[in-house]
Design a protein around this motif. Structure first.
Motif, PDB file in Angstrom:
ATOM      1  N   TYR A 154      66.933  25.595 -48.372  1.00 49.42           N
ATOM      2  CA  TYR A 154      65.752  24.465 -49.344  1.00 49.42           C
ATOM      3  C   TYR A 154      65.414  24.780 -49.116  1.00 49.42           C
ATOM      4  CZ  TYR A 154      70.566  23.054 -51.932  1.00 49.42           C
ATOM      5  OH  TYR A 154      71.388  23.312 -53.124  1.00 49.42           O
ATOM      6  N   SER A 155      64.812  25.101 -47.568  1.00 54.90           N
ATOM      7  CA  SER A 155      62.814  25.120 -47.483  1.00 54.90           C
ATOM      8  C   SER A 155      62.019  25.378 -47.680  1.00 54.90           C
ATOM      9  CB  SER A 155      63.183  24.183 -45.892  1.00 54.90           C
ATOM     10  OG  SER A 155      63.557  25.332 -44.663  1.00 54.90           O
ATOM     11  N   LEU A 156      63.334  26.659 -48.153  1.00 52.10           N
ATOM     12  CA  LEU A 156      62.222  27.898 -48.040  1.00 52.10           C
ATOM     13  C   LEU A 156      61.605  27.908 -49.158  1.00 52.10           C
ATOM     14  CD1 LEU A 156      65.191  31.276 -47.501  1.00 52.10           C
ATOM     15  CD2 LEU A 156      63.408  30.283 -45.870  1.00 52.10           C
ATOM     16  N   ASN A 157      61.429  27.596 -49.940  1.00 52.82           N
ATOM     17  CA  ASN A 157      60.431  27.050 -51.207  1.00 52.82           C
ATOM     18  C   ASN A 157      59.571  26.266 -50.967  1.00 52.82           C
ATOM     19  OD1 ASN A 157      62.167  28.571 -53.260  1.00 52.82           O
ATOM     20  ND2 ASN A 157      63.281  26.954 -53.822  1.00 52.82           N
ATOM     21  N   ASN A 158      59.362  25.918 -50.095  1.00 50.62           N
ATOM     22  CA  ASN A 158      58.052  24.623 -49.365  1.00 50.62           C
ATOM     23  C   ASN A 158      57.242  25.363 -49.144  1.00 50.62           C
ATOM     24  OD1 ASN A 158      56.652  22.540 -48.078  1.00 50.62           O
ATOM     25  ND2 ASN A 158      58.484  22.084 -47.113  1.00 50.62           N
ATOM     26  N   ARG A 159      55.881  25.317 -49.126  1.00 54.93           N
ATOM     27  CA  ARG A 159      54.973  25.648 -49.539  1.00 54.93           C
ATOM     28  C   ARG A 159      54.648  25.084 -47.593  1.00 54.93           C
ATOM     29  NH1 ARG A 159      52.092  22.800 -53.958  1.00 54.93           N
ATOM     30  NH2 ARG A 159      52.392  24.260 -55.651  1.00 54.93           N
ATOM     31  N   GLU A 160      54.373  24.516 -47.343  1.00 54.50           N
ATOM     32  CA  GLU A 160      54.365  24.390 -45.346  1.00 54.50           C
ATOM     33  C   GLU A 160      55.178  25.624 -44.365  1.00 54.50           C
ATOM     34  OE1 GLU A 160      55.138  21.695 -47.697  1.00 54.50           O
ATOM     35  OE2 GLU A 160      53.325  21.414 -48.377  1.00 54.50           O
ATOM     36  N   VAL A 161      56.725  24.921 -45.433  1.00 52.64           N
ATOM     37  CA  VAL A 161      57.214  26.001 -44.513  1.00 52.64           C
ATOM     38  C   VAL A 161      57.435  27.999 -44.795  1.00 52.64           C
ATOM     39  CG1 VAL A 161      59.841  26.728 -44.355  1.00 52.64           C
ATOM     40  CG2 VAL A 161      59.266  24.801 -44.366  1.00 52.64           C
ATOM     41  N   LYS A 162      56.946  28.366 -45.975  1.00 51.88           N
ATOM     42  CA  LYS A 162      56.625  29.260 -46.198  1.00 51.88           C
ATOM     43  C   LYS A 162      54.829  29.508 -45.537  1.00 51.88           C
ATOM     44  CE  LYS A 162      58.053  29.958 -50.653  1.00 51.88           C
ATOM     45  NZ  LYS A 162      57.963  30.174 -52.026  1.00 51.88           N
ATOM     46  N   MET A 167      52.796  31.982 -40.403  1.00 49.77           N
ATOM     47  CA  MET A 167      51.698  32.052 -38.937  1.00 49.77           C
ATOM     48  C   MET A 167      52.294  32.723 -38.156  1.00 49.77           C
ATOM     49  SD  MET A 167      49.348  28.518 -40.088  1.00 49.77           S
ATOM     50  CE  MET A 167      50.294  28.159 -38.537  1.00 49.77           C
ATOM     51  N   TYR A 168      54.072  32.643 -38.609  1.00 52.69           N
ATOM     52  CA  TYR A 168      54.426  33.824 -37.401  1.00 52.69           C
ATOM     53  C   TYR A 168      54.812  34.736 -36.941  1.00 52.69           C
ATOM     54  CZ  TYR A 168      58.808  33.295 -33.916  1.00 52.69           C
ATOM     55  OH  TYR A 168      59.601  33.323 -32.944  1.00 52.69           O
ATOM     56  N   LYS A 169      54.684  34.664 -38.212  1.00 55.82           N
ATOM     57  CA  LYS A 169      55.285  37.100 -38.397  1.00 55.82           C
ATOM     58  C   LYS A 169      53.780  37.380 -37.999  1.00 55.82           C
ATOM     59  CE  LYS A 169      55.351  38.779 -41.949  1.00 55.82           C
ATOM     60  NZ  LYS A 169      55.434  39.277 -44.117  1.00 55.82           N
ATOM     61  N   PHE A 170      52.508  36.804 -38.279  1.00 63.08           N
ATOM     62  CA  PHE A 170      51.617  37.136 -37.731  1.00 63.08           C
ATOM     63  C   PHE A 170      50.721  37.406 -36.041  1.00 63.08           C
ATOM     64  CE2 PHE A 170      50.051  36.453 -42.160  1.00 63.08           C
ATOM     65  CZ  PHE A 170      49.808  37.675 -42.424  1.00 63.08           C
TER      66      PHE A 170
END
Length: 176
Positions: A154-162, A167-170
């Motif tokens: 459910y949080s995957l649609n959240n802008r902050e989580v994305k 940022m974590y991926k970078f």
């Protein structure tokens, strides 16, 4: 909009029906257990306990199947029909809201499929061998893993989580 008295009545009705569906069959059809009575399962589930019985359990398995059919398949079909109506309504939208609606629906459908799919495999699938380990792993999925994944899905649609994932991926890519 739903009014609170209706909400209370519906909640009470669901509680009463749930208690009747789970407790009455156990009280009306007791099981005579044999030794060794070690459950090949992670939890004390009705089908796992039934496999410990000395007697033939065809009628009891049929009752569990029929109750499972009513309590799993009907809500699942109701949810699917609701999503078909939602999809039809969303297809009529001609704006950017369509993408957002579909992304929200996708996460809901994923959670519904995980939960109801594993429940159907457990209770509506073919009767499993007493020594089979499949049932206990499937039940762990719908009891523990599916609810654990709900907040993530459910949080995957959240802008902050994305944004945090990006940022974590970078950060990881820059460390390598």
């Amino acid at each position: 909009m739903m009014k609170w008295p209706i909400c209370y009545r519906l909640t009470t009705l669901i509680w009463i029906i749930s208690l009747m569906v789970t407790i009455l069959p156990s009280l009306l059809m007791p099981v005579a257990l044999c030794y060794p009575n070690q459950i090949n399962h992670f939890m004390c589930e009705s089908l796992a306990v039934l496999h410990l019985s000395c007697e033939k359990n065809d009628i009891k398995e049929l009752v569990i199947f029929l109750l499972s059919f009513i309590t799993i398949l009907f809500p699942f079909l109701f949810i699917i029909i609701s999503y078909v109506c939602i999809i039809i309504s969303v297809l009529k939208i001609r704006s950017a809201g369509r993408v957002k609606a579909f992304s929200t629906c996708t996460s809901h459908v994923a959670v519904v499929a995980m939960y109801f799919g594993t429940g159907m495999v457990t209770y509506l699938g073919p009767s499993q061998d007493k020594s089979s380990n499949q049932g206990k792993y499937v039940s762990i999925f719908y009891v523990a893993i599916a609810p654990l994944l709900n907040p993530l899905i459910y949080s995957l649609n959240n802008r902050e989580v994305k944004k945090t994932f990006t940022m974590y991926k970078f950060t990881i890519l820059s460390l390598t």
